[in-house]
Motif scaffolding. Sequence first.
Motif, mmCIF file in Angstrom:
data_model
loop_
_atom_site.group_PDB
_atom_site.id
_atom_site.type_symbol
_atom_site.label_atom_id
_atom_site.label_comp_id
_atom_site.label_asym_id
_atom_site.label_seq_id
_atom_site.Cartn_x
_atom_site.Cartn_y
_atom_site.Cartn_z
ATOM 1 N N ARG A 61 -20.820 -9.047 44.000
ATOM 2 C CA ARG A 61 -21.380 -9.820 42.897
ATOM 3 C C ARG A 61 -22.755 -9.264 42.562
ATOM 4 O O ARG A 61 -23.578 -9.032 43.454
ATOM 5 C CB ARG A 61 -21.473 -11.284 43.335
ATOM 6 C CG ARG A 61 -21.867 -12.260 42.280
ATOM 7 C CD ARG A 61 -21.691 -13.711 42.766
ATOM 8 N NE ARG A 61 -22.018 -13.913 44.164
ATOM 9 C CZ ARG A 61 -23.242 -14.232 44.623
ATOM 10 N NH1 ARG A 61 -24.246 -14.387 43.798
ATOM 11 N NH2 ARG A 61 -23.440 -14.406 45.924
ATOM 12 N N GLU A 62 -22.997 -9.049 41.261
ATOM 13 C CA GLU A 62 -24.303 -8.550 40.826
ATOM 14 C C GLU A 62 -25.283 -9.724 40.746
ATOM 15 O O GLU A 62 -24.954 -10.778 40.210
ATOM 16 C CB GLU A 62 -24.197 -7.874 39.468
ATOM 17 C CG GLU A 62 -25.501 -7.265 39.014
ATOM 18 C CD GLU A 62 -25.397 -6.526 37.694
ATOM 19 O OE1 GLU A 62 -26.374 -5.836 37.368
ATOM 20 O OE2 GLU A 62 -24.370 -6.641 36.996
ATOM 21 N N VAL A 63 -26.478 -9.520 41.316
ATOM 22 C CA VAL A 63 -27.523 -10.554 41.293
ATOM 23 C C VAL A 63 -28.821 -9.941 40.797
ATOM 24 O O VAL A 63 -29.013 -8.729 40.829
ATOM 25 C CB VAL A 63 -27.733 -11.182 42.695
ATOM 26 C CG1 VAL A 63 -26.492 -11.932 43.146
ATOM 27 C CG2 VAL A 63 -28.134 -10.144 43.719
ATOM 28 N N ASP A 64 -29.730 -10.823 40.322
ATOM 29 C CA ASP A 64 -31.032 -10.355 39.843
ATOM 30 C C ASP A 64 -32.039 -10.220 40.975
ATOM 31 O O ASP A 64 -32.936 -9.383 40.933
ATOM 32 C CB ASP A 64 -31.589 -11.309 38.783
ATOM 33 C CG ASP A 64 -30.827 -11.218 37.479
ATOM 34 O OD1 ASP A 64 -30.316 -10.127 37.165
ATOM 35 O OD2 ASP A 64 -30.740 -12.244 36.771
ATOM 36 N N GLY A 65 -31.930 -11.062 41.985
ATOM 37 C CA GLY A 65 -32.893 -11.012 43.079
ATOM 38 C C GLY A 65 -32.212 -11.174 44.424
ATOM 39 O O GLY A 65 -31.132 -11.767 44.529
ATOM 40 N N ASP A 66 -32.833 -10.648 45.460
ATOM 41 C CA ASP A 66 -32.386 -10.756 46.846
ATOM 42 C C ASP A 66 -30.932 -10.310 47.070
ATOM 43 O O ASP A 66 -30.119 -11.075 47.590
ATOM 44 C CB ASP A 66 -32.600 -12.189 47.345
ATOM 45 C CG ASP A 66 -32.607 -12.254 48.865
ATOM 46 O OD1 ASP A 66 -32.941 -11.242 49.516
ATOM 47 O OD2 ASP A 66 -32.242 -13.320 49.406
ATOM 48 N N PRO A 67 -30.601 -9.060 46.716
ATOM 49 C CA PRO A 67 -29.235 -8.565 46.942
ATOM 50 C C PRO A 67 -29.069 -8.061 48.375
ATOM 51 O O PRO A 67 -30.045 -7.841 49.092
ATOM 52 C CB PRO A 67 -29.140 -7.392 45.971
ATOM 53 C CG PRO A 67 -30.531 -6.840 45.974
ATOM 54 C CD PRO A 67 -31.433 -8.050 46.059
#
Length: 182
Positions: A61-67
């Motif tokens: 899953r693509e996330v904006d923060g804390d990957p």
Amino acid sequence: LIAAPAMAQKVNIDYASDFDFEGVETFKYVETEDSSIKDNPMMADRVVGMIKSELTEGGLREVDGDPDLFVTYHFLSEERKQLSTTSMGMGGYGGYWDDWGGYGGYDAFGGPMMGSSVTREYSYEEGTLIIDAYDSAEKKMVWRGSGTVTVKDKPEKQVKQVENILKKLGKKWDKILAGKGK
């Protein structure tokens, strides 16, 4: 006939065997100064989109923060040359040393064989797409995949080449997750 560069698509990976890939659920794509195809921003956007698509289709899953992973790419290209020699002439029977120190032969009518060769140089571009994944917690590379091809001239064919590289890399990623290595 003109001989085109005969180079199949080569795909390789390397990864940190001590990294827990099963725990990876998220990623964030990051630009670096090397992660662009500078002379073709449209192709650069396509490559980023295809990388993101392949990762999400693979279950991340693509996330904006804390990957879990930071993912980026870069592209290398090099002009290569290939020599192609075409020989034409008549076959013969037997042979002999001629007066100039060379080896000759006789044709079916008893005369000397004649032939010629032409060597031509062809240029082509070899491109390598490299995708890197970094552990976001440790800030160290944990996976690198690369694919090398003879770059096609038409953009739609280049897109197909990138898609093929990403599919092959995805299969190798799946093997890692299944515990079957590279």
